[in-house]
Design an enzyme around this catalytic site. Structure first.
Site, PDB file in Angstrom:
ATOM      1  N   VAL A 104     -58.698  84.869  40.751  1.00 14.82           N
ATOM      2  CA  VAL A 104     -58.295  84.860  39.340  1.00 14.82           C
ATOM      3  C   VAL A 104     -57.997  86.277  38.861  1.00 14.82           C
ATOM      4  CG1 VAL A 104     -59.596  82.764  38.804  1.00 14.82           C
ATOM      5  CG2 VAL A 104     -60.738  84.979  38.627  1.00 14.82           C
ATOM      6  N   ASP A 105     -57.880  87.217  39.833  1.00  8.63           N
ATOM      7  CA  ASP A 105     -57.817  88.642  39.470  1.00  8.63           C
ATOM      8  C   ASP A 105     -56.414  89.205  39.246  1.00  8.63           C
ATOM      9  OD1 ASP A 105     -56.868  88.974  42.143  1.00  8.63           O
ATOM     10  OD2 ASP A 105     -58.884  89.399  42.887  1.00  8.63           O
ATOM     11  N   HIS A 120     -56.744  78.449  41.189  1.00  8.55           N
ATOM     12  CA  HIS A 120     -57.891  78.313  40.295  1.00  8.55           C
ATOM     13  C   HIS A 120     -57.652  79.009  38.951  1.00  8.55           C
ATOM     14  CE1 HIS A 120     -60.650  77.515  44.009  1.00  8.55           C
ATOM     15  NE2 HIS A 120     -60.084  76.410  43.563  1.00  8.55           N
ATOM     16  N   CYS A 151     -58.840  80.493  14.197  1.00 11.40           N
ATOM     17  CA  CYS A 151     -59.122  79.150  13.664  1.00 11.40           C
ATOM     18  C   CYS A 151     -60.607  78.811  13.732  1.00 11.40           C
ATOM     19  CB  CYS A 151     -58.300  78.098  14.407  1.00 11.40           C
ATOM     20  SG  CYS A 151     -59.011  77.618  15.992  1.00 11.40           S
ATOM     21  N   PRO A 215     -63.765  88.833  58.264  1.00 11.16           N
ATOM     22  CA  PRO A 215     -64.800  89.442  59.119  1.00 11.16           C
ATOM     23  C   PRO A 215     -65.682  88.386  59.795  1.00 11.16           C
ATOM     24  CG  PRO A 215     -64.880  90.346  56.883  1.00 11.16           C
ATOM     25  CD  PRO A 215     -63.948  89.163  56.844  1.00 11.16           C
ATOM     26  N   ALA A 233     -59.639  92.558  55.444  1.00  9.87           N
ATOM     27  CA  ALA A 233     -58.229  92.246  55.159  1.00  9.87           C
ATOM     28  C   ALA A 233     -57.368  93.506  55.069  1.00  9.87           C
ATOM     29  CB  ALA A 233     -58.133  91.448  53.865  1.00  9.87           C
TER      30      ALA A 233
HETATM   31  P1  OAD Z   1     -65.979  83.081  49.171  1.00  8.85           P
HETATM   32  O1  OAD Z   1     -66.856  84.048  48.450  1.00  8.85           O
HETATM   33  O2  OAD Z   1     -66.507  81.712  49.392  1.00  8.85           O
HETATM   34  O3  OAD Z   1     -65.612  83.656  50.608  1.00  8.85           O
HETATM   35  C1  OAD Z   1     -65.197  84.984  50.788  1.00  8.85           C
HETATM   36  C2  OAD Z   1     -64.733  85.130  52.215  1.00  8.85           C
HETATM   37  O4  OAD Z   1     -64.204  86.437  52.357  1.00  8.85           O
HETATM   38  C3  OAD Z   1     -65.831  84.973  53.271  1.00  8.85           C
HETATM   39  O5  OAD Z   1     -65.364  84.132  54.314  1.00  8.85           O
HETATM   40  C4  OAD Z   1     -66.046  86.398  53.773  1.00  8.85           C
HETATM   41  O6  OAD Z   1     -66.403  86.440  55.161  1.00  8.85           O
HETATM   42  C5  OAD Z   1     -64.676  86.992  53.556  1.00  8.85           C
HETATM   43  N1  OAD Z   1     -64.641  88.467  53.374  1.00  8.85           N
HETATM   44  C6  OAD Z   1     -65.601  89.306  52.917  1.00  8.85           C
HETATM   45  N2  OAD Z   1     -65.141  90.572  52.896  1.00  8.85           N
HETATM   46  C7  OAD Z   1     -63.855  90.542  53.334  1.00  8.85           C
HETATM   47  C8  OAD Z   1     -62.831  91.525  53.536  1.00  8.85           C
HETATM   48  N3  OAD Z   1     -63.029  92.827  53.277  1.00  8.85           N
HETATM   49  N4  OAD Z   1     -61.639  91.109  54.019  1.00  8.85           N
HETATM   50  C9  OAD Z   1     -61.414  89.793  54.286  1.00  8.85           C
HETATM   51  N5  OAD Z   1     -62.323  88.829  54.116  1.00  8.85           N
HETATM   52  C10 OAD Z   1     -63.533  89.190  53.634  1.00  8.85           C
HETATM   53  O7  OAD Z   1     -64.577  83.082  48.403  1.00  8.85           O
HETATM   54  P2  OAD Z   1     -63.460  81.956  48.352  1.00  8.85           P
HETATM   55  O8  OAD Z   1     -63.239  81.354  49.683  1.00  8.85           O
HETATM   56  O9  OAD Z   1     -62.315  82.545  47.644  1.00  8.85           O
HETATM   57  O10 OAD Z   1     -63.833  78.844  42.854  1.00  8.85           O
HETATM   58  O11 OAD Z   1     -64.164  80.886  47.419  1.00  8.85           O
HETATM   59  C11 OAD Z   1     -63.444  79.771  47.022  1.00  8.85           C
HETATM   60  C12 OAD Z   1     -63.800  79.403  45.604  1.00  8.85           C
HETATM   61  O12 OAD Z   1     -65.206  79.302  45.461  1.00  8.85           O
HETATM   62  C13 OAD Z   1     -63.418  80.437  44.560  1.00  8.85           C
HETATM   63  O13 OAD Z   1     -62.063  80.388  44.180  1.00  8.85           O
HETATM   64  C14 OAD Z   1     -64.295  80.071  43.423  1.00  8.85           C
HETATM   65  C15 OAD Z   1     -65.598  79.871  44.184  1.00  8.85           C
HETATM   66  O14 OAD Z   1     -66.500  79.043  43.591  1.00  8.85           O
HETATM   67  C16 OAD Z   1     -63.785  78.689  41.527  1.00  8.85           C
HETATM   68  O15 OAD Z   1     -64.105  79.562  40.765  1.00  8.85           O
HETATM   69  C17 OAD Z   1     -63.260  77.360  41.088  1.00  8.85           C
END
Ligand code: OAD
Length: 254
Positions: A104-105, A120, A151, A215, A233
């Site tokens: 969402v950034d 999202h 409002c 990772p 990444a």
């Molecule tokens: P997560 O926090 O679940 O997962 C983050 C992932 O990034 C993990 O698999 C880490 O291993 C990986 N990671 C950490 N550091 C990294 C780096 N430097 N480079 C690459 N990868 C790295 O985040 P999301 O999968 O985005 O939903 O989570 C999905 C959804 O869960 C989010 O959109 C949010 C959350 O609840 C809502 O808000 C609806």
């Protein structure tokens, strides 16, 4: 690892339609904490307490204070890192068509990607729950919690809470991109939240190659993805772009 970078560069060069699915991990090197794992937001807060629409409706002030107040400060300072910049370069090279992001950034757009599906929603905008008026988050005074519209209604962020539907257009466009691509890069997502995590499965079912950058292994690793480029990444994307640039330069020389 160098072999896999080379292989990725080759697949990227020969692919006709590349789509990326990104998650919180791609923004970690920009200083934004992920949700799960070490240092994740869900270690600090209970997702059902701060991330669920029912909690927000019950007590918007509390959710604003502990979650969004914190996010606003972090997001206001964050800048795209080499991961976002690499995906923008891939679009500039005519390789990457669409980014589906769970984030969402707004950092993909800041980096320069032009077709970003915000699965999202985003934190850049708020809307009034009473009259529907939209305002930029940066223009809203968060010293008054919860922030209120002229409002009298309460502002909420234009993001998707747990318990809410994915915006129809985002879902449909993502499904279409996933079925159409011949290569999907899955970057920085734990691939546990549905239906976003199903997009690589759709891509695979339609014959695309799926490559992960993370990772850590995920439920897609060894099942849906052809291979995992294990690492951060930003670092991995930088290597891929350098390899593509080298190949292009060698081609120009020959
Ligand atoms: P997560 O926090 O679940 O997962 C983050 C992932 O990034 C993990 O698999 C880490 O291993 C990986 N990671 C950490 N550091 C990294 C780096 N430097 N480079 C690459 N990868 C790295 O985040 P999301 O999968 O985005 O939903 O989570 C999905 C959804 O869960 C989010 O959109 C949010 C959350 O609840 C809502 O808000 C609806």
């Amino acid at each position: 690892m160098e072999d896999l970078i080379q292989k990725t560069a080759e697949v990227l060069t020969s692919a006709k339609y590349v789509v990326a699915l990104t998650g919180a991990g791609i923004s970690v090197e920009s200083g934004i904490p992920p949700f799960r794992g070490k240092g994740g937001l869900w270690e600090k807060f209970d997702p059902m307490e701060v991330g669920h629409i029912d909690s927000f409706m019950k007590n918007p002030a509390r959710v604003w204070k502990i979650f969004m107040g914190e996010m606003k400060t972090i997001l206001a300072q964050a800048k795209p890192n080499d991961g976002h910049k690499g995906l923008a370069r891939l679009e500039e090279m005519g390789i990457l068509k669409t980014v589906i992001t769970q984030n969402v950034d707004g950092l993909h757009q800041l980096a320069g990607n032009t077709d970003v599906i915000e699965f999202h929603g985003n934190f850049a905008w708020l809307y009034c729950m009473a009259c529907g008026k939209r305002r930029r988050t940066v223009d809203v005074d968060l010293s008054q919690i919860p922030p209120r519209c002229e409002c009298g209604g309460i502002f909420r962020p234009d993001c998707v809470f747990f318990g809410e539907m994915i915006p129809t257009e985002a879902l449909e466009r993502s499904q279409e991109a996933a079925s159409r691509c011949d290569l999907m890069l899955v970057v920085g997502t734990s691939a546990v939240v549905q239906p976003a995590a199903f997009m690589p499965v759709i891509a695979r079912q339609h014959g695309a190659t799926v490559i992960e950058i993370n990772p850590e292994p995920t439920p897609l690793t060894g099942m849906t993805s052809a291979f995992l480029l294990q690492g951060k990444a930003g670092e991995i994307m930088k290597k891929i772009i350098a390899r593509l640039d080298e190949t292009a330069a060698a081609k120009r020389r020959s």
